[in-house]
Design a protein around this motif. Sequence first.
Motif, mmCIF file in Angstrom:
data_model
loop_
_atom_site.group_PDB
_atom_site.id
_atom_site.type_symbol
_atom_site.label_atom_id
_atom_site.label_comp_id
_atom_site.label_asym_id
_atom_site.label_seq_id
_atom_site.Cartn_x
_atom_site.Cartn_y
_atom_site.Cartn_z
ATOM 1 N N TRP A 123 -4.992 -3.307 -9.798
ATOM 2 C CA TRP A 123 -5.020 -2.792 -8.415
ATOM 3 C C TRP A 123 -3.711 -3.113 -7.696
ATOM 4 N N SER A 124 -3.247 -4.343 -7.859
ATOM 5 C CA SER A 124 -2.014 -4.774 -7.202
ATOM 6 C C SER A 124 -0.828 -3.931 -7.660
ATOM 7 N N ASN A 125 -0.720 -3.695 -8.965
ATOM 8 C CA ASN A 125 0.366 -2.874 -9.498
ATOM 9 C C ASN A 125 0.278 -1.436 -8.992
ATOM 10 N N THR A 126 -0.929 -0.916 -8.897
ATOM 11 C CA THR A 126 -1.119 0.455 -8.421
ATOM 12 C C THR A 126 -0.733 0.569 -6.951
ATOM 13 N N VAL A 127 -1.117 -0.404 -6.154
ATOM 14 C CA VAL A 127 -0.757 -0.405 -4.729
ATOM 15 C C VAL A 127 0.761 -0.515 -4.572
ATOM 16 N N LYS A 128 1.395 -1.384 -5.354
ATOM 17 C CA LYS A 128 2.864 -1.505 -5.304
ATOM 18 C C LYS A 128 3.522 -0.181 -5.677
ATOM 19 N N HIS A 129 3.007 0.473 -6.708
ATOM 20 C CA HIS A 129 3.553 1.766 -7.128
ATOM 21 C C HIS A 129 3.462 2.787 -6.000
ATOM 22 N N VAL A 130 2.306 2.844 -5.342
ATOM 23 C CA VAL A 130 2.098 3.800 -4.247
ATOM 24 C C VAL A 130 3.029 3.480 -3.079
ATOM 25 N N ARG A 131 3.166 2.214 -2.748
ATOM 26 C CA ARG A 131 4.081 1.829 -1.659
ATOM 27 C C ARG A 131 5.515 2.248 -1.966
#
Length: 117
Positions: free
Chosen positions: A60-68
């Motif tokens: 989840w953290s990696n996905t949120v960072k990617h989206v940001r």
Amino acid sequence: MAHENGHRIVRLPPYHCQYYPIELIWEQVKKYVAKKKYFTMANLKSLLQGVLQQVSKENWSNTVKHVRNLRRKNCELDDAAEHTLINLLDSFIINIGSSDDDDDDEDDDDNEIETDI
């Protein structure tokens, strides 16, 4: 209520699923299920539950960072495109109507468009 509980609300543009972390996670889940060539509708629910439990906090953290990062890059591109467009529009002079020039040009037209380009 969200702020009182330490959460921050982020408004996302509609119809841009690449900015929604849940959509990217769901894509990963669907790919995992698609790789399982032999599943039935009867065991699909348990297969989905199993793969959803495998989605980690790190994922989840990696996905949120990617989206940001994606949103930041797209905002930078939008700003650059807007700046370029404004510069282009500032260099255009459009005169519509009769001309005050007394030139006897053959292609004298009532509508002129002059540019600095």
